[in-house]
Design a protein around this motif. Sequence first.
Motif, mmCIF file in Angstrom:
data_model
loop_
_atom_site.group_PDB
_atom_site.id
_atom_site.type_symbol
_atom_site.label_atom_id
_atom_site.label_comp_id
_atom_site.label_asym_id
_atom_site.label_seq_id
_atom_site.Cartn_x
_atom_site.Cartn_y
_atom_site.Cartn_z
ATOM 1 N N ALA A 174 0.724 -1.174 0.112
ATOM 2 C CA ALA A 174 -0.127 0.046 0.153
ATOM 3 C C ALA A 174 0.906 1.247 -0.141
ATOM 4 C CB ALA A 174 -1.114 -0.129 1.298
ATOM 5 N N ALA A 175 1.936 1.283 0.673
ATOM 6 C CA ALA A 175 2.631 2.470 0.914
ATOM 7 C C ALA A 175 3.263 2.834 -0.439
ATOM 8 C CB ALA A 175 3.808 2.446 2.127
ATOM 9 N N LEU A 176 3.789 1.954 -1.107
ATOM 10 C CA LEU A 176 4.492 2.172 -2.354
ATOM 11 C C LEU A 176 3.484 2.637 -3.467
ATOM 12 C CD1 LEU A 176 7.200 1.923 -3.872
ATOM 13 C CD2 LEU A 176 6.475 -0.458 -4.835
ATOM 14 N N LEU A 177 2.164 2.034 -3.690
ATOM 15 C CA LEU A 177 1.158 2.691 -4.257
ATOM 16 C C LEU A 177 0.805 4.107 -3.808
ATOM 17 C CD1 LEU A 177 -0.847 2.244 -6.546
ATOM 18 C CD2 LEU A 177 -2.226 1.342 -5.110
ATOM 19 N N MET A 178 0.710 4.416 -2.597
ATOM 20 C CA MET A 178 0.465 5.737 -2.357
ATOM 21 C C MET A 178 1.345 6.649 -2.558
ATOM 22 S SD MET A 178 -0.161 7.125 1.658
ATOM 23 C CE MET A 178 -0.009 8.726 2.150
ATOM 24 N N ARG A 179 2.714 6.551 -2.469
ATOM 25 C CA ARG A 179 3.770 7.109 -2.965
ATOM 26 C C ARG A 179 3.725 7.433 -4.369
ATOM 27 N NH1 ARG A 179 9.540 5.403 -1.615
ATOM 28 N NH2 ARG A 179 9.148 3.828 -3.255
ATOM 29 N N GLU A 180 3.466 6.584 -5.352
ATOM 30 C CA GLU A 180 2.979 6.688 -6.814
ATOM 31 C C GLU A 180 1.869 7.701 -7.116
ATOM 32 O OE1 GLU A 180 2.002 3.837 -10.644
ATOM 33 O OE2 GLU A 180 2.720 2.870 -8.638
ATOM 34 N N MET A 181 0.736 7.450 -6.251
ATOM 35 C CA MET A 181 -0.491 7.999 -6.480
ATOM 36 C C MET A 181 -0.269 9.640 -6.300
ATOM 37 S SD MET A 181 -3.320 5.454 -5.326
ATOM 38 C CE MET A 181 -4.575 6.513 -5.406
ATOM 39 N N ILE A 182 0.590 9.634 -5.213
ATOM 40 C CA ILE A 182 0.765 11.208 -4.739
ATOM 41 C C ILE A 182 1.790 11.902 -5.616
ATOM 42 C CG2 ILE A 182 2.087 12.554 -2.963
ATOM 43 C CD1 ILE A 182 1.066 10.728 -0.937
ATOM 44 N N GLU A 183 2.410 11.169 -6.326
ATOM 45 C CA GLU A 183 3.587 11.683 -7.419
ATOM 46 C C GLU A 183 2.726 11.854 -8.677
ATOM 47 O OE1 GLU A 183 6.673 9.009 -7.872
ATOM 48 O OE2 GLU A 183 7.777 9.417 -6.014
ATOM 49 N N ASN A 184 1.672 11.303 -8.911
ATOM 50 C CA ASN A 184 0.892 11.303 -10.187
ATOM 51 C C ASN A 184 -0.095 12.137 -10.197
ATOM 52 O OD1 ASN A 184 2.959 9.758 -11.385
ATOM 53 N ND2 ASN A 184 1.807 7.856 -11.014
ATOM 54 N N SER A 192 -4.128 10.623 0.982
ATOM 55 C CA SER A 192 -3.874 10.065 2.569
ATOM 56 C C SER A 192 -4.932 9.494 3.315
ATOM 57 C CB SER A 192 -3.214 11.411 3.094
ATOM 58 O OG SER A 192 -2.070 12.064 2.256
ATOM 59 N N ALA A 193 -6.137 10.001 2.866
ATOM 60 C CA ALA A 193 -7.205 9.851 3.746
ATOM 61 C C ALA A 193 -7.713 8.340 3.432
ATOM 62 C CB ALA A 193 -8.550 10.833 3.620
ATOM 63 N N ILE A 194 -7.732 8.210 2.097
ATOM 64 C CA ILE A 194 -7.955 6.659 1.720
ATOM 65 C C ILE A 194 -7.054 5.669 2.330
ATOM 66 C CG2 ILE A 194 -8.184 5.271 -0.600
ATOM 67 C CD1 ILE A 194 -9.121 7.751 -2.002
ATOM 68 N N PHE A 195 -5.819 6.065 2.190
ATOM 69 C CA PHE A 195 -5.051 5.030 2.591
ATOM 70 C C PHE A 195 -5.099 4.837 4.258
ATOM 71 C CE2 PHE A 195 -3.365 5.423 -1.447
ATOM 72 C CZ PHE A 195 -2.732 3.865 -1.750
ATOM 73 N N ALA A 196 -5.307 5.956 4.849
ATOM 74 C CA ALA A 196 -5.378 5.825 6.510
ATOM 75 C C ALA A 196 -6.863 5.317 6.604
ATOM 76 C CB ALA A 196 -5.597 7.218 6.967
ATOM 77 N N ALA A 197 -7.583 5.306 5.807
ATOM 78 C CA ALA A 197 -8.830 4.501 5.979
ATOM 79 C C ALA A 197 -8.769 3.169 5.944
ATOM 80 C CB ALA A 197 -10.200 4.942 5.203
ATOM 81 N N LEU A 202 -7.881 -2.586 8.537
ATOM 82 C CA LEU A 202 -7.171 -3.636 8.692
ATOM 83 C C LEU A 202 -6.936 -3.975 10.142
ATOM 84 C CD1 LEU A 202 -4.523 -3.484 5.904
ATOM 85 C CD2 LEU A 202 -6.282 -4.832 5.988
ATOM 86 N N THR A 203 -6.543 -2.554 10.928
ATOM 87 C CA THR A 203 -6.102 -2.832 12.267
ATOM 88 C C THR A 203 -7.185 -2.777 13.403
ATOM 89 O OG1 THR A 203 -5.789 -0.170 12.297
ATOM 90 C CG2 THR A 203 -3.691 -1.707 11.577
#
Length: 221
Positions: A174-184, A192-197, A202-203
């Motif tokens: 997930a973190a790698l995809l998040m970084r890619e999406m933020i760059e693009n 950030s809200a989507i990945f935080a959710a 999960l937790t």
Amino acid sequence: MFDFLQGYDLLGAFWVTVQLTVYSAIGSLVWGTLLAAMRVSPVPLMRGFGTVYVNIVRNIPLTVIIVFTSLGLFQTLGVSLGADRFTTINFRLAVLGLTAYTSAFVCEAVRSGINTVPLGQVEAARAIGLSFPQVLRIVVLPQAFRSVVGPLANVLIALTKNTTVAAAIGVAEAALLMREMIENEAQLILISAIFAAGFICLTLPTGLFLGWVAKKVAVKR
């Protein structure tokens, strides 16, 4: 508003995160339990190894351990863990690094549970002729695990979040995809809200479920 998500495998990235968590949790539980057994062992060499391992590994940043598995084990020593594809190698190396790191915390949690077992029970087991491994397996560890479900749940939640470090060696979680999406994409807050959710999904259920289990299996003293 969520049109930008098209073209990104969001569920696939979180599925990799789940796989990292599950495999690393199983490995950490096994290796951490063995380390805890070493730390309470009557053999000085085993006690020394367990103590040194825990005190060194848990004080090394996880990022250093994960990067070492890639640069040190794979690229320098050629350790591929039986895989031939680069993505599979990185995934297995990430599991190895997460297991090596998390097992130190599992060890301390299990050892604290071992210390809750009354000494009289251990002495009684030794008095009837049980060996040290038998005392651990039959008398001590079953009660110890019941005492530390809560702490182990916290370790599992921390492990789930720590899987984001695997992005440092290119694991497609997930973190790698998040970084890619933020760059693009120009959607920093929304991404950030989507990945935080996603991580909350999960937790939070894991914590609630294991908290319920801890109350159910708690040892009555």
